[in-house]
Write a protein that holds these residues in place. Structure first.
Motif, short mmCIF file in Angstrom:
data_model
loop_
_atom_site.label_atom_id
_atom_site.label_comp_id
_atom_site.label_asym_id
_atom_site.label_seq_id
_atom_site.Cartn_x
_atom_site.Cartn_y
_atom_site.Cartn_z
N VAL A 17 22.23 -4.09 28.60
CA VAL A 17 21.45 -4.48 27.43
C VAL A 17 20.19 -3.60 27.44
N TYR A 18 19.93 -2.98 26.31
CA TYR A 18 18.80 -2.05 26.20
C TYR A 18 17.67 -2.71 25.41
N TYR A 19 16.46 -2.53 25.91
CA TYR A 19 15.28 -3.12 25.29
C TYR A 19 14.25 -2.04 24.99
N ARG B 1 16.64 -0.96 30.39
CA ARG B 1 17.98 -1.51 30.32
C ARG B 1 18.19 -2.45 31.50
N GLN B 2 19.09 -3.39 31.27
CA GLN B 2 19.43 -4.34 32.32
C GLN B 2 20.92 -4.58 32.32
N ALA B 3 21.55 -4.22 33.42
CA ALA B 3 22.98 -4.44 33.59
C ALA B 3 23.19 -5.79 34.25
N PRO B 4 24.36 -6.39 34.08
CA PRO B 4 24.63 -7.69 34.69
C PRO B 4 24.40 -7.67 36.20
N LYS C 178 21.77 -6.96 37.79
CA LYS C 178 20.80 -5.96 38.24
C LYS C 178 19.44 -6.21 37.62
N GLU C 179 18.42 -5.62 38.23
CA GLU C 179 17.08 -5.73 37.70
C GLU C 179 16.91 -4.81 36.49
N ARG C 180 15.93 -5.17 35.66
CA ARG C 180 15.62 -4.32 34.51
C ARG C 180 15.12 -2.97 35.00
N GLU C 181 15.62 -1.92 34.36
CA GLU C 181 15.34 -0.54 34.79
C GLU C 181 14.65 0.22 33.67
N LEU C 182 13.59 0.94 34.00
CA LEU C 182 12.93 1.78 33.01
C LEU C 182 13.76 3.05 32.84
#
Length: 122
Positions: free
Chosen positions: A92-94, A38-41, A43-47
């Motif tokens: 946003v979730y990936y 996920r990536q919040a505005p 912020k870095e993408r987080e596992l």
């Protein structure tokens, strides 16, 4: 190659639940790993969660006990069940799936979904 299509995001109140799905565009021969990021505005993408080929799971401390990662081999789908959602889960979730779409050594893929927005707000 394999394309992944995500669905299930949306707006939910704190304490609510959402189920994210990630469907493959073709049948999958084998899966090595499934990851949700996920990536919040700002912020870095987080596992957030991982699922290995052997079935073991790992979760970020921030979601442990609330999120569950799973896969349905028959439907070529992976899911992330999210319960007891908090405003800080907004992102946003990936999905990311690594595996093989055939038995030949070169028939490998490492694909990402397009992302789906999850907003937790009252």
């Amino acid at each position: 190659q394999v394309q992944l299509v995500e669905s299930g995001g949306g707006l939910v109140q704190p304490g609510g639940s959402l189920r994210l799905s990630c469907a493959a565009s073709r049948s999958i021969f084998s899966i090595n790993a499934v990851n949700w990021y996920r990536q919040a505005p700002g912020k870095e993408r987080e596992l957030v969660a991982t699922l290995s080929s052997g079935g073991s799971t790992n979760y970020a401390d921030s979601v442990k006990g609330r999120f569950t990662i799973s896969r349905d081999n028959a439907k070529n789908t992976v899911t992330l069940q999210m319960n007891s959602l908090k405003p800080e889960d907004t992102a946003v979730y990936y999905c990311n799936v690594q595996g093989k779409y055939g038995s030949l050594w070169y028939q490998r893929f490492d694909s990402w979904g397009q992302g789906t927005q999850v907003t937790v707000s009252s």
